[in-house]
Design a protein around this motif. Structure first.
Motif, PDB file in Angstrom:
ATOM      1  N   LEU A  50      23.398 -35.650 -50.147  1.00 15.76           N
ATOM      2  CA  LEU A  50      23.756 -35.238 -48.743  1.00 15.76           C
ATOM      3  C   LEU A  50      22.566 -35.168 -47.824  1.00 15.76           C
ATOM      4  O   LEU A  50      22.377 -35.695 -46.737  1.00 15.76           O
ATOM      5  CB  LEU A  50      24.501 -33.757 -48.652  1.00 15.76           C
ATOM      6  N   LYS A  51      21.413 -34.569 -48.313  1.00 14.63           N
ATOM      7  CA  LYS A  51      20.365 -34.537 -47.377  1.00 14.63           C
ATOM      8  C   LYS A  51      19.382 -35.680 -47.301  1.00 14.63           C
ATOM      9  O   LYS A  51      18.592 -35.877 -46.626  1.00 14.63           O
ATOM     10  CB  LYS A  51      19.239 -33.406 -47.827  1.00 14.63           C
ATOM     11  N   GLN A  52      19.891 -36.623 -48.142  1.00 13.91           N
ATOM     12  CA  GLN A  52      18.812 -37.939 -48.518  1.00 13.91           C
ATOM     13  C   GLN A  52      17.407 -37.412 -48.794  1.00 13.91           C
ATOM     14  O   GLN A  52      16.517 -37.951 -48.257  1.00 13.91           O
ATOM     15  CB  GLN A  52      18.779 -38.691 -47.111  1.00 13.91           C
ATOM     16  N   PRO A 137      18.529 -25.845 -50.028  1.00 14.02           N
ATOM     17  CA  PRO A 137      17.386 -26.173 -49.051  1.00 14.02           C
ATOM     18  C   PRO A 137      17.866 -25.932 -47.849  1.00 14.02           C
ATOM     19  O   PRO A 137      19.058 -25.602 -47.539  1.00 14.02           O
ATOM     20  CB  PRO A 137      17.252 -27.718 -49.519  1.00 14.02           C
ATOM     21  N   SER A 138      17.200 -26.010 -46.711  1.00 15.60           N
ATOM     22  CA  SER A 138      17.510 -26.087 -45.504  1.00 15.60           C
ATOM     23  C   SER A 138      18.544 -27.405 -45.203  1.00 15.60           C
ATOM     24  O   SER A 138      18.517 -28.111 -45.723  1.00 15.60           O
ATOM     25  CB  SER A 138      16.325 -26.251 -44.447  1.00 15.60           C
ATOM     26  N   ALA A 139      19.507 -27.038 -44.333  1.00 18.38           N
ATOM     27  CA  ALA A 139      20.640 -27.711 -44.014  1.00 18.38           C
ATOM     28  C   ALA A 139      20.554 -29.059 -43.335  1.00 18.38           C
ATOM     29  O   ALA A 139      21.151 -28.955 -42.095  1.00 18.38           O
ATOM     30  CB  ALA A 139      21.966 -27.011 -43.829  1.00 18.38           C
ATOM     31  N   ASN A 140      19.287 -29.738 -43.389  1.00 22.54           N
ATOM     32  CA  ASN A 140      19.014 -30.772 -42.333  1.00 22.54           C
ATOM     33  C   ASN A 140      18.892 -31.976 -43.211  1.00 22.54           C
ATOM     34  O   ASN A 140      18.565 -31.988 -44.596  1.00 22.54           O
ATOM     35  CB  ASN A 140      18.116 -30.630 -41.672  1.00 22.54           C
ATOM     36  N   LYS A 141      18.972 -33.199 -42.668  1.00 22.91           N
ATOM     37  CA  LYS A 141      18.559 -34.343 -43.427  1.00 22.91           C
ATOM     38  C   LYS A 141      17.162 -34.219 -43.618  1.00 22.91           C
ATOM     39  O   LYS A 141      16.268 -33.589 -42.845  1.00 22.91           O
ATOM     40  CB  LYS A 141      18.885 -35.575 -42.609  1.00 22.91           C
ATOM     41  N   THR A 145      14.749 -31.613 -38.276  1.00 19.70           N
ATOM     42  CA  THR A 145      14.490 -30.167 -37.863  1.00 19.70           C
ATOM     43  C   THR A 145      15.363 -29.209 -38.511  1.00 19.70           C
ATOM     44  O   THR A 145      16.635 -29.803 -38.766  1.00 19.70           O
ATOM     45  CB  THR A 145      14.923 -30.111 -36.140  1.00 19.70           C
ATOM     46  N   SER A 146      14.916 -28.228 -38.819  1.00 15.18           N
ATOM     47  CA  SER A 146      16.073 -27.257 -39.630  1.00 15.18           C
ATOM     48  C   SER A 146      16.918 -26.593 -38.628  1.00 15.18           C
ATOM     49  O   SER A 146      16.731 -26.525 -37.421  1.00 15.18           O
ATOM     50  CB  SER A 146      15.235 -26.044 -39.978  1.00 15.18           C
ATOM     51  N   PRO A 147      18.098 -26.552 -39.150  1.00 14.77           N
ATOM     52  CA  PRO A 147      19.240 -26.027 -38.443  1.00 14.77           C
ATOM     53  C   PRO A 147      19.289 -24.321 -38.288  1.00 14.77           C
ATOM     54  O   PRO A 147      19.131 -23.526 -39.351  1.00 14.77           O
ATOM     55  CB  PRO A 147      20.660 -26.494 -39.092  1.00 14.77           C
ATOM     56  N   HIS A 228       4.382 -34.517 -42.257  1.00 10.72           N
ATOM     57  CA  HIS A 228       5.220 -34.626 -41.071  1.00 10.72           C
ATOM     58  C   HIS A 228       6.805 -34.282 -41.650  1.00 10.72           C
ATOM     59  O   HIS A 228       7.012 -34.543 -42.765  1.00 10.72           O
ATOM     60  CB  HIS A 228       5.388 -35.899 -40.264  1.00 10.72           C
ATOM     61  N   HIS A 229       7.479 -33.130 -40.963  1.00 11.11           N
ATOM     62  CA  HIS A 229       8.573 -32.603 -41.446  1.00 11.11           C
ATOM     63  C   HIS A 229       9.247 -32.022 -40.194  1.00 11.11           C
ATOM     64  O   HIS A 229       8.552 -32.155 -39.090  1.00 11.11           O
ATOM     65  CB  HIS A 229       8.085 -31.449 -42.348  1.00 11.11           C
ATOM     66  N   TYR A 230      10.556 -31.466 -40.027  1.00 15.68           N
ATOM     67  CA  TYR A 230      10.938 -30.927 -39.012  1.00 15.68           C
ATOM     68  C   TYR A 230      10.841 -31.579 -37.531  1.00 15.68           C
ATOM     69  O   TYR A 230      11.025 -31.302 -36.839  1.00 15.68           O
ATOM     70  CB  TYR A 230      10.487 -29.487 -38.838  1.00 15.68           C
TER      71      TYR A 230
HETATM   72 MG    MG Z   1      13.669 -28.023 -45.316  1.00 14.63          MG
END
Ligand code: MG
Ligand code: TXA
Length: 341
Positions: A50-52, A137-141, A145-147, A228-230
């Motif tokens: 789901l998160k890829q 994990p955080s619910a973002n692809k 950006t984290s939700p 890089h992230h978020y």
């Molecule tokens: Mg995360």
């Protein structure tokens, strides 16, 4: 089961979905998580799908007590006991040697596991009802950006049938501090990811233990900590100087054009022309409130039709004062560009 019947309808649904082995969006005090039970490999696999998310990036396992945390590890030193007693439930994740029964998919094949007891009442209610630790994990692809609201999670997985439990906006707003207690390197504690709890606070908590804090962390010890992230959907540009910039639009365009298309599997947002519509990100001067606002404001501005977001650092944030360190870390990772002078 009797206990489940007494829950709010949406909470009941979240519990049922988790019991059935589905991944569910759940609120924590830091950011929303995409949670699934750790005893069902298909459920864990679905989180990555789901998160890829690449399988090399390990998951944090959430528990509802210190006792349950101990069932996941093969070593529980006195330092872990002290940190857990002082900071749990709360935004602190402990990385310790894993117990042999843990599915290697969760830990990406590492011999350690990340464990956390979250503070949000809804997450705790699900943990109590299911009575199995939940990987989340955080619910973002991956890389995005984290939700910090249920709406953010719904939008992130709009094309997937993921149930999201609305527990209101997250209080902390950025992810937990991740701390590794090393068994091999005796007495060594490393902060793998900065967060709500600063190094000084953790040192105070461990004042009666003989420990040494180190920042030397290898990529093998801390996978998932990419440069890089978020990142939001449009480029974020951080301006690290108090100086006036005369033609900001042209400067941003020139510098962004020089960036590679991708860094460590994360796509870097580009611009087709000098941006006409630049949105300014404005945050509180209180670092704890600014952290609560950050991801949410990034999402709002990137959906507002602007081509680029700029943020001017000022005051103690510019000096990277310890209270700003965690947010500065997230900002630098979310930024396509950091302009220093
Ligand atoms: Mg995360
Ligand atoms: O606040 C949080 O920690 C949120 C909420 C949902 O609890 N969770 C979260 O998970 O931020 P995630 O997957 O977005 O970040 C977890 C990070 C991984 O990327 C990795 O860097 C680190 O935790 N991690 C997990 N297991 C690890 C391990 N065994 N060794 C080292 N680092 C680990």
């Amino acid at each position: 089961m009797l206990k489940v019947l007494m829950f709010r309808t949406d909470l009941k649904r979240a519990i049922q979905e988790i019991l059935m082995g589905h991944a569910v969006g759940l609120p924590t005090e830091t950011v929303y998580g995409l949670a699934a039970r750790i005893d069902q490999p298909d459920a864990i696999k679905s989180i990555f799908q789901l998160k890829q998310r690449p399988f090399f990036d390990p998951l944090i396992v959430h528990v509802n007590s210190i006792e349950q945390a101990k069932t996941l590890v093969s070593w529980w030193p006195p330092e872990a006991q002290t940190l857990a007693e002082q900071s749990w439930p709360g935004p602190l994740t402990l990385v310790l040697p894993k117990a042999s029964h843990i599915d290697p998919m969760i830990t990406s094949g590492l011999d350690s596991i990340a464990v956390r007891w979250p503070k949000h009442k809804d997450f705790q209610a699900v943990l109590d009802a299911v009575n199995v630790p939940l990987a989340a994990p955080s619910a973002n692809k991956f890389g995005r950006t984290s939700p910090t609201t249920a709406e953010h999670v719904r939008k992130e997985f709009i094309n997937d049938s993921v149930f999201v439990l609305d527990g209101g906006p997250c209080d902390v707003g950025i992810e937990s501090t991740v701390v590794k207690i090393s068994k091999a390197k005796k007495n060594q504690i490393s902060i793998l990811r900065k967060g709500h709890y600063s190094e000084s606070e953790l040192k105070d908590v461990l004042a009666n233990h003989s420990v040494e804090f180190t920042n030397e962390v290898s990529t093998i010890e801390s996978p998932g900590q990419m440069k890089h992230h978020y990142m939001p959907q449009v480029p974020l540009v951080i301006i690290n100087s108090g100086k006036q910039i005369t033609d900001l639009s042209s400067l941003i365009f020139k510098k962004v054009s020089q960036l590679p298309d991708e860094i460590e599997h994360i796509k870097i947002n580009k611009l087709m022309r000098p941006p006409q519509n630049i949105a300014e990100l404005k945050l509180s001067t209180d670092p704890r409130i600014a952290a609560r606002q950050f991801y949410s404001e990034l999402r709002r501005l990137s959906e507002s039709g602007s081509e680029c977001i700029v943020y001017f650092k000022s005051g103690s944030q510019l000096e990277n004062n310890e209270l700003w360190e965690a947010l500065n870390d997230r900002m630098n990772k979310a930024a396509s560009l950091v302009l220093n002078d």
